[in-house]
Scaffold this motif. Structure first.
Motif, PDB file in Angstrom:
ATOM      1  N   GLN A 127      48.243  -7.849  24.537  1.00  0.00           N
ATOM      2  CA  GLN A 127      47.983  -6.798  25.036  1.00  0.00           C
ATOM      3  C   GLN A 127      47.753  -6.229  26.274  1.00  0.00           C
ATOM      4  N   GLN A 146      42.520   3.717  15.524  1.00  0.00           N
ATOM      5  CA  GLN A 146      41.650   2.476  16.514  1.00  0.00           C
ATOM      6  C   GLN A 146      41.597   3.124  18.317  1.00  0.00           C
ATOM      7  N   HIS A 166      32.784   3.674  17.486  1.00  0.00           N
ATOM      8  CA  HIS A 166      33.314   2.755  18.059  1.00  0.00           C
ATOM      9  C   HIS A 166      34.564   3.732  18.668  1.00  0.00           C
ATOM     10  N   GLU A 184      35.077   4.381  22.838  1.00  0.00           N
ATOM     11  CA  GLU A 184      36.231   4.390  23.913  1.00  0.00           C
ATOM     12  C   GLU A 184      36.416   5.562  24.814  1.00  0.00           C
ATOM     13  N   ARG A 188      48.425   1.989  17.670  1.00  0.00           N
ATOM     14  CA  ARG A 188      47.687   0.559  17.968  1.00  0.00           C
ATOM     15  C   ARG A 188      48.369  -0.587  18.019  1.00  0.00           C
ATOM     16  N   ASP A 203      50.275  -0.616  21.830  1.00  0.00           N
ATOM     17  CA  ASP A 203      48.697  -0.692  22.735  1.00  0.00           C
ATOM     18  C   ASP A 203      48.989  -2.216  22.977  1.00  0.00           C
ATOM     19  N   LYS A 230      33.960   5.044  27.763  1.00  0.00           N
ATOM     20  CA  LYS A 230      34.943   3.814  28.016  1.00  0.00           C
ATOM     21  C   LYS A 230      36.139   5.137  29.544  1.00  0.00           C
ATOM     22  N   GLN A 243      45.112  -3.202  26.822  1.00  0.00           N
ATOM     23  CA  GLN A 243      43.349  -3.089  25.713  1.00  0.00           C
ATOM     24  C   GLN A 243      42.729  -3.028  24.500  1.00  0.00           C
ATOM     25  N   ALA A 244      43.984  -2.877  23.404  1.00  0.00           N
ATOM     26  CA  ALA A 244      44.052  -3.240  21.932  1.00  0.00           C
ATOM     27  C   ALA A 244      42.814  -4.470  21.931  1.00  0.00           C
ATOM     28  N   PHE A 276      43.257   5.981  24.314  1.00  0.00           N
ATOM     29  CA  PHE A 276      42.895   6.056  25.721  1.00  0.00           C
ATOM     30  C   PHE A 276      43.378   4.681  25.901  1.00  0.00           C
ATOM     31  N   HIS A 277      44.206   4.190  25.722  1.00  0.00           N
ATOM     32  CA  HIS A 277      45.178   2.698  26.480  1.00  0.00           C
ATOM     33  C   HIS A 277      46.323   3.284  27.136  1.00  0.00           C
ATOM     34  N   SER A 315      42.837   3.212  20.753  1.00  0.00           N
ATOM     35  CA  SER A 315      44.377   3.877  21.556  1.00  0.00           C
ATOM     36  C   SER A 315      45.043   4.257  22.153  1.00  0.00           C
TER      37      SER A 315
END
Lengths: 258, 258
Positions: A234, B158, B36, B40, B129, B132, B43, A236-237, B162-163, B160
């Motif tokens: 689920q 990683q 990476h 992120e 992570r 997420d 974005k 955006q991971a 940002f999510h 996450s």
């Protein structure tokens, strides 16, 4: 009891060499660091070559060490040197590597975890510990997977190597043998034909392959599996850590030792 | 573009200080290590203070860095110093800490992970992570939990952060507020009244508390939960790593963002 205070002592040098795979294979032994692991080895009747402890740890635990095992009192400095860390508990054992020849052609039951080129020692150790908790019968480490008896792997296994089989093996041979013996073998490659892990009925006998942290499992193995499974992601991971994915799959697929 | 080759440079000293919580709170910024994570952040429209990269990394990625962000070319030595590791990729960004005030009294939906005194940075990052990937709306870090923006946590997240929401909070207040708003809150304390996690119907809105690696969650919180869950352990393993346990619980309880 012999007391050792120098890192130049020949025994200390030999123990320190067990941190490398070469050293372990030459001696056919590996190191346990901390009472929890030493105690698990005692319970499991492991073959002890030596117990080494600082004076305070020796006072606490010597009565529980099997008779006839050579015991050495070591300084805090020596303990740090052997452990390769700055805050060891101060008690160690040198025990034999398991001497197992295990022909997968004779494996007809149980849940088996197959590790394909999993490189991080913490991941490998955690996966073995989790397989134990999920009731698996064994873990097979394919070529390119971190060595099961490297210090970081041993730390993360937390003694689970005494509860289930931990073996090196040729994964192609294992997948062929399990399949021949009627056990489904699940891969974890995300391809068009992959199924959600939630669609698989839990059972007591199967193989599960987990692959490399970056590359996943090999195409050659993926082509041989009964089914390849994916975990629906689920948000955006992009992916899960392989040890987490392994934990989710193992607990979902396995009915345990019923 | 300014070129920095000395670890004594005042900017380098300031970046290196971001490895400590004190340094991050003083500057209200934290570091991202590797393309990476920087990508992120781009974005996610994060607020950039600087991008620093070795000449080869700068050549590769400068076109993708937002306009107006101060860029610095750094030597390999400076890169290692900032990263605190020996093999950094060679590209970093300094970005603002999230400035969130989040009153749980207004939380009426979503799945929320509450971390009670989880100390290992790798565990905290991996849990964020995994939350997420499981479609959680946020992770709340209670007192005593590793700081979300410490370098090892950031590496394991990683990107996450940002999510989903990653917040500090008073867990007692969160549990009270979620409960008041009609969301069940599950604990993970093994006590006599605990239920197997397999008996809980998956849903889209609930709280899940995970506790300290050694001690588990606090009794005070456990007394407030809707139910405390356990994961049935097979074999002789004593427990699961908290990040593995969290992964199993999150994927079993959550229906994700439906």
């Amino acid at each position: 009891m012999e007391r050792i205070i120098s890192n130049q002592n020949s025994r200390v040098k030999a123990w320190a060499k067990l941190s490398s795979k070469k050293g372990r294979l030459e001696n056919h032994t590996y190191l346990l660091d901390g009472w929890h692991l030493v105690e698990e080895a005692v319970k499991a009747n492991a073959k002890f070559h030596a117990v080494m402890a600082t004076s305070s740890q020796m006072a606490l635990h010597l009565p529980e060490v099997p008779h006839g095992v050579p015991a050495f009192e070591i300084s805090e400095e020596v303990a740090k040197h052997i452990a390769g860390t700055n805050t060891p508990q101060g008690i160690f054992a040198e025990i034999s590597l398991p001497e197992k020849t295990f022909d997968p052609a004779y494996v007809h039951d149980g849940a088996w975890l197959l590790l394909d080129q999993i490189q991080d020692p913490g991941n490998v150790g955690t996966l073995v510990r989790t397989a134990d908790a999920a009731g698996f019968k064994g873990v097979v480490l394919g070529e390119g997977t971190a060595d099961a008896f490297a210090p970081k792997v041993v730390r993360a296994m937390q003694g689970s190597q005494f509860h289930l089989e931990v073996l090196n093996g040729d994964l192609n041979q294992w997948v062929d043998a399990l399949t021949n013996n009627g056990l489904p073998v699940y891969g974890s490659q995300l391809n068009e034909a992959a199924q959600s892990y939630r669609d698989i009925e839990p059972s007591t006998q199967f193989g599960l392959i987990l692959g490399n942290e970056g590359q996943g499992m090999s195409d050659e193995l993926a082509a041989k599996t009964t089914a390849n499974l994916y975990i629906p992601i689920q948000g955006q991971a992009e992916s899960l850590n392989v040890a987490i994915a392994g934990g989710i799959l193992m607990f979902s697929l396995s009915l345990g030792n019923e």
